[in-house]
Motif scaffolding. Structure first.
Motif, short mmCIF file in Angstrom:
data_model
loop_
_atom_site.label_atom_id
_atom_site.label_comp_id
_atom_site.label_asym_id
_atom_site.label_seq_id
_atom_site.Cartn_x
_atom_site.Cartn_y
_atom_site.Cartn_z
N LEU A 42 0.84 -1.19 0.00
CA LEU A 42 0.00 0.00 0.00
C LEU A 42 0.87 1.24 0.00
O LEU A 42 2.06 1.17 0.33
CB LEU A 42 -0.88 0.02 1.26
CG LEU A 42 -1.88 -1.12 1.43
CD1 LEU A 42 -2.47 -1.07 2.83
CD2 LEU A 42 -2.98 -1.04 0.38
N ASP A 43 0.26 2.39 -0.30
CA ASP A 43 1.02 3.63 -0.21
C ASP A 43 0.97 4.15 1.24
O ASP A 43 0.22 3.64 2.08
CB ASP A 43 0.51 4.67 -1.21
CG ASP A 43 -0.94 5.05 -1.01
OD1 ASP A 43 -1.54 4.72 0.03
OD2 ASP A 43 -1.50 5.71 -1.92
N ALA A 46 -2.47 5.17 2.90
CA ALA A 46 -3.33 4.03 3.20
C ALA A 46 -2.83 3.30 4.46
O ALA A 46 -3.64 2.91 5.31
CB ALA A 46 -3.38 3.08 2.01
N THR A 77 -11.13 9.37 2.47
CA THR A 77 -12.13 8.63 1.69
C THR A 77 -11.51 7.96 0.46
O THR A 77 -11.82 6.81 0.15
CB THR A 77 -13.28 9.56 1.27
OG1 THR A 77 -13.86 10.10 2.47
CG2 THR A 77 -14.35 8.81 0.50
N ARG A 78 -10.63 8.68 -0.23
CA ARG A 78 -9.96 8.10 -1.42
C ARG A 78 -9.24 6.80 -1.06
O ARG A 78 -9.28 5.83 -1.80
CB ARG A 78 -8.96 9.10 -2.00
CG ARG A 78 -9.57 10.15 -2.87
CD ARG A 78 -8.50 10.90 -3.65
NE ARG A 78 -7.50 11.55 -2.82
CZ ARG A 78 -7.60 12.76 -2.29
NH1 ARG A 78 -8.68 13.48 -2.50
NH2 ARG A 78 -6.63 13.26 -1.57
N HIS A 79 -8.58 6.79 0.07
CA HIS A 79 -7.80 5.61 0.47
C HIS A 79 -8.69 4.51 1.03
O HIS A 79 -8.35 3.32 0.91
CB HIS A 79 -6.70 6.01 1.44
CG HIS A 79 -5.73 6.94 0.82
ND1 HIS A 79 -4.82 6.53 -0.13
CD2 HIS A 79 -5.55 8.27 0.94
CE1 HIS A 79 -4.12 7.57 -0.54
NE2 HIS A 79 -4.54 8.63 0.09
N HIS A 81 -11.51 3.48 -0.10
CA HIS A 81 -12.04 2.64 -1.18
C HIS A 81 -11.06 1.50 -1.50
O HIS A 81 -11.47 0.35 -1.65
CB HIS A 81 -12.32 3.48 -2.44
CG HIS A 81 -13.40 4.48 -2.24
ND1 HIS A 81 -14.69 4.15 -1.87
CD2 HIS A 81 -13.40 5.83 -2.35
CE1 HIS A 81 -15.42 5.23 -1.76
NE2 HIS A 81 -14.66 6.27 -2.05
N GLU A 82 -9.78 1.83 -1.60
CA GLU A 82 -8.77 0.80 -1.89
C GLU A 82 -8.63 -0.18 -0.72
O GLU A 82 -8.52 -1.39 -0.92
CB GLU A 82 -7.42 1.45 -2.21
CG GLU A 82 -6.31 0.47 -2.49
CD GLU A 82 -6.53 -0.39 -3.74
OE1 GLU A 82 -5.82 -1.40 -3.88
OE2 GLU A 82 -7.40 -0.06 -4.56
N LEU A 83 -8.65 0.34 0.50
CA LEU A 83 -8.54 -0.52 1.67
C LEU A 83 -9.74 -1.46 1.78
O LEU A 83 -9.58 -2.64 2.14
CB LEU A 83 -8.39 0.32 2.95
CG LEU A 83 -7.07 1.08 3.07
CD1 LEU A 83 -7.14 2.09 4.21
CD2 LEU A 83 -5.90 0.12 3.25
N GLU A 84 -10.92 -0.97 1.46
CA GLU A 84 -12.12 -1.82 1.46
C GLU A 84 -12.01 -2.89 0.37
O GLU A 84 -12.32 -4.06 0.60
CB GLU A 84 -13.38 -0.99 1.20
CG GLU A 84 -13.88 -0.24 2.40
CD GLU A 84 -15.14 0.53 2.10
OE1 GLU A 84 -16.19 0.16 2.67
OE2 GLU A 84 -15.08 1.48 1.29
N ARG A 85 -11.58 -2.47 -0.81
CA ARG A 85 -11.44 -3.40 -1.93
C ARG A 85 -10.50 -4.55 -1.57
O ARG A 85 -10.72 -5.69 -1.95
CB ARG A 85 -10.93 -2.66 -3.17
CG ARG A 85 -10.95 -3.49 -4.44
CD ARG A 85 -10.37 -2.75 -5.62
NE ARG A 85 -8.92 -2.58 -5.54
CZ ARG A 85 -8.02 -3.55 -5.67
NH1 ARG A 85 -8.40 -4.78 -5.88
NH2 ARG A 85 -6.73 -3.30 -5.59
N ARG A 86 -9.46 -4.24 -0.82
CA ARG A 86 -8.48 -5.26 -0.42
C ARG A 86 -8.90 -6.04 0.82
O ARG A 86 -8.18 -6.93 1.27
CB ARG A 86 -7.13 -4.60 -0.16
CG ARG A 86 -6.48 -4.07 -1.43
CD ARG A 86 -5.17 -3.43 -1.09
NE ARG A 86 -4.52 -2.92 -2.27
CZ ARG A 86 -3.26 -3.14 -2.55
NH1 ARG A 86 -2.50 -3.87 -1.75
NH2 ARG A 86 -2.73 -2.62 -3.64
#
Length: 162
Positions: A42-43, A46, A77-79, A81-86
């Motif tokens: 992750l970045d 995140a 919020t932007r981050h 989405h990626e954390l939820e996806r993973r």
């Protein structure tokens, strides 16, 4: 006796050391090394969301995560989405307000944040391993005080310029 000899803080001596610490942390890629070591692809922001939730020890609203990270809500919020996806975080209903959502770590997200913290804290613990207990306690107390006082002073400046 000069200021430097009477035990008073000399900001002109401290500032370069603080700048050096910032440079060392950035140049050493501490966060990236820790993420690599524990297998978190992750970045930085995140990972900071995960760590913020882990250190809170409870689910938080997006606004509270942003406040603790000292950023604005849309950044978090932007981050998310990626954390939820993973599968590292999930949204849950706030028991105190059914309209609001809380962000909570999944077991995988909690484990990843814990591994990251153990790695980073291990490096800091190793760095002060030869210090006396008193020196470690004094350093922790004074660092906390410096960050709190500087944060308050800068907030005052922000309040007077807006």
């Amino acid at each position: 006796m000069s200021d430097k000899d009477d035990g008073r803080l000399d900001p002109s001596a401290v500032l370069p050391r603080l700048m050096q610490l910032g440079a060392v942390l950035n140049r050493s890629q501490l966060m990236e090394r820790a993420m690599d070591r524990v297998g978190i692809p992750l970045d930085r922001p995140a990972v900071t969301v995960l760590v913020t939730l882990r250190m809170a020890g409870q689910p938080l609203r997006v606004g509270e995560i942003a406040t603790r990270m000292q950023v604005v809500g849309p950044h978090v919020t932007r981050h998310l989405h990626e954390l939820e996806r993973r599968g590292l975080v999930r949204r849950a209903t706030d028991p105190h307000d059914q309209r609001a959502r809380l962000i909570e770590l999944t077991p995988e997200g909690g484990a990843a944040a814990s591994r990251y913290l153990e790695t980073v804290l291990g490096w800091f613990t190793d760095a002060v391993a030869d210090w006396s207990d008193e020196d470690r306690q004094t350093f922790g107390r004074l660092l906390t005080r410096l960050v709190d006082d500087l944060t308050a002073r800068l907030a005052d400046l922000d309040d007077h310029t807006t």
